[in-house]
Design a protein around this motif. Structure first.
Motif, mmCIF file in Angstrom:
data_model
loop_
_atom_site.group_PDB
_atom_site.id
_atom_site.type_symbol
_atom_site.label_atom_id
_atom_site.label_comp_id
_atom_site.label_asym_id
_atom_site.label_seq_id
_atom_site.Cartn_x
_atom_site.Cartn_y
_atom_site.Cartn_z
ATOM 1 N N ARG A 95 -35.680 55.804 25.550
ATOM 2 C CA ARG A 95 -35.342 56.963 25.509
ATOM 3 C C ARG A 95 -35.597 57.742 26.812
ATOM 4 N N TYR A 96 -35.025 58.696 27.142
ATOM 5 C CA TYR A 96 -35.239 59.370 28.352
ATOM 6 C C TYR A 96 -35.107 60.651 28.247
ATOM 7 N N ASP A 97 -35.676 61.745 29.082
ATOM 8 C CA ASP A 97 -35.628 63.117 29.376
ATOM 9 C C ASP A 97 -35.242 63.514 30.728
ATOM 10 N N GLU A 98 -34.858 64.608 30.683
ATOM 11 C CA GLU A 98 -34.570 65.235 32.053
ATOM 12 C C GLU A 98 -35.088 66.737 31.981
ATOM 13 N N ASP A 99 -35.519 67.128 33.258
ATOM 14 C CA ASP A 99 -36.188 68.239 33.242
ATOM 15 C C ASP A 99 -35.849 68.700 34.808
ATOM 16 N N GLU A 100 -35.606 70.259 35.010
ATOM 17 C CA GLU A 100 -35.327 70.547 36.156
ATOM 18 C C GLU A 100 -36.495 70.621 37.334
ATOM 19 N N ARG A 101 -37.680 70.265 36.703
ATOM 20 C CA ARG A 101 -38.729 70.415 37.643
ATOM 21 C C ARG A 101 -38.863 68.770 38.392
ATOM 22 N N GLY A 116 -44.196 54.629 24.948
ATOM 23 C CA GLY A 116 -45.142 54.983 25.781
ATOM 24 C C GLY A 116 -46.214 55.792 25.192
ATOM 25 N N TYR A 117 -47.319 55.645 25.590
ATOM 26 C CA TYR A 117 -48.644 56.574 25.057
ATOM 27 C C TYR A 117 -48.524 58.183 25.221
ATOM 28 N N CYS A 118 -47.339 58.774 25.156
ATOM 29 C CA CYS A 118 -47.028 60.104 25.319
ATOM 30 C C CYS A 118 -46.088 60.625 24.335
ATOM 31 N N PRO A 119 -45.938 62.021 24.350
ATOM 32 C CA PRO A 119 -44.731 62.630 23.556
ATOM 33 C C PRO A 119 -43.403 61.893 24.226
ATOM 34 N N PRO A 120 -42.330 61.780 23.506
ATOM 35 C CA PRO A 120 -42.249 62.229 22.221
ATOM 36 C C PRO A 120 -42.561 61.288 21.209
ATOM 37 N N HIS A 121 -43.102 60.073 21.658
ATOM 38 C CA HIS A 121 -43.476 59.108 20.927
ATOM 39 C C HIS A 121 -44.725 59.215 19.991
ATOM 40 N N GLY A 184 -44.669 68.749 32.206
ATOM 41 C CA GLY A 184 -43.690 68.503 31.359
ATOM 42 C C GLY A 184 -43.503 67.089 30.705
ATOM 43 N N LYS A 185 -44.531 66.322 31.466
ATOM 44 C CA LYS A 185 -44.360 64.827 31.029
ATOM 45 C C LYS A 185 -45.673 64.001 31.456
ATOM 46 N N PHE A 186 -46.047 63.206 30.999
ATOM 47 C CA PHE A 186 -47.123 62.214 31.342
ATOM 48 C C PHE A 186 -46.726 60.809 31.753
ATOM 49 N N PRO A 187 -47.201 60.337 32.843
ATOM 50 C CA PRO A 187 -47.937 61.043 33.957
ATOM 51 C C PRO A 187 -47.319 62.268 34.345
ATOM 52 N N GLY A 188 -47.659 62.911 35.329
ATOM 53 C CA GLY A 188 -46.882 64.178 35.835
ATOM 54 C C GLY A 188 -46.163 63.861 37.065
ATOM 55 N N THR A 189 -46.584 62.912 37.834
ATOM 56 C CA THR A 189 -45.644 62.957 39.221
ATOM 57 C C THR A 189 -45.248 61.635 39.373
#
Length: 237
Positions: A95-101, A116-121, A184-189
């Motif tokens: 699963r992967y997501d995209e974001d303009e940031r 992963g220990y993060c959303p959306p899981h 918008g995600k974890f980790p952030g960078t």
């Protein structure tokens, strides 16, 4: 790890402390900070070293078993996990997501296999923190007293690790949720899931080495692999 060693995060990108962190000054010096960018780059570096070390250990195991193989990289890590964006290149279907940031897509896991220990899981970062603690300290976890081990008193060794109480978990979750909400995600960078080193395993073509290489180009384990691991299948290569 950070909190147990008396540190909290500081958002050096937006130049601000984690909102609400002062509520936890009874368990940590909230002025003793590590920058988010430093922590995440350091964490990524540590994990990359572990990936390389595990592949190297795998090479040693291949030699002991009599298999050939090699360590390599150079494959697009996002495409490998499934974030190529091309149906004809599905990769591992993470699963992967995209974001303009974000400059790149962000793989987060493969449902039911490696999440992963993060959303959306997980619903939010508090749920992710609890799930990770359950993995560490719950039944079957490395710090559960009933988990078998090599020690004479495995129960004592396993249960010696400090379990994380409610206040500790709340402090960790506050910081993690801030990162998720802000970036918008974890980790952030850095990517949530990342792969850079690979290990390939295969049978050796001994006739090729006998023809083109001097004696000693492969080990006795390679010479005896088929006999030891595939008895009755001498035609396998």
């Amino acid at each position: 790890y950070m909190l147990q060693n008396g540190l909290v995060l500081y958002d050096d990108i937006n130049k601000c402390s984690i909102p609400g962190i002062e509520r936890f000054k009874d368990i940590v010096d909230v002025g003793n900070v590590w920058n988010v960018t430093f922590v995440e780059q350091w964490s990524l570096s540590e994990l990359t070293v572990e990936l390389g070390t595990s592949c190297y250990a795998g090479v040693l195991m291949l030699q002991a078993m009599g298999l050939g193989g090699w360590m390599f990289n150079g494959i697009d890590p996002f495409a490998m996990l499934g974030a190529s964006g091309k149906p004809e290149v599905p990769g591992l279907l993470f699963r992967y997501d995209e974001d303009e940031r974000w400059p790149y897509p962000n793989p987060t896991g493969l449902a039911g296999v490696m999440e992963g220990y993060c959303p959306p899981h997980h619903q939010d970062m508090r749920a992710a923190v609890d799930a990770l603690c359950d993995r560490k300290f719950g039944l079957g976890g490395p710090f559960h007293p009933e988990t078998p081990g090599p020690w004479k008193d495995s129960r004592k060794v396993r249960s010696a690790a400090q379990n994380h109480d409610e206040r500790f978990r709340e402090c960790v979750a506050l910081q993690a949720q801030y990162i998720y909400d802000t970036f918008g995600k974890f980790p952030g960078t850095v990517p949530s899931m990342f792969v850079i080193m690979y290990l390939q395993a295969h049978h050796l073509d001994l006739e090729f080495y006998d023809r083109f290489f001097k004696p000693g180009s492969y080990l006795k384990t390679h010479a005896m692999h088929i006999a030891h691991w595939h008895p009755g299948d001498s035609d396998q290569s």
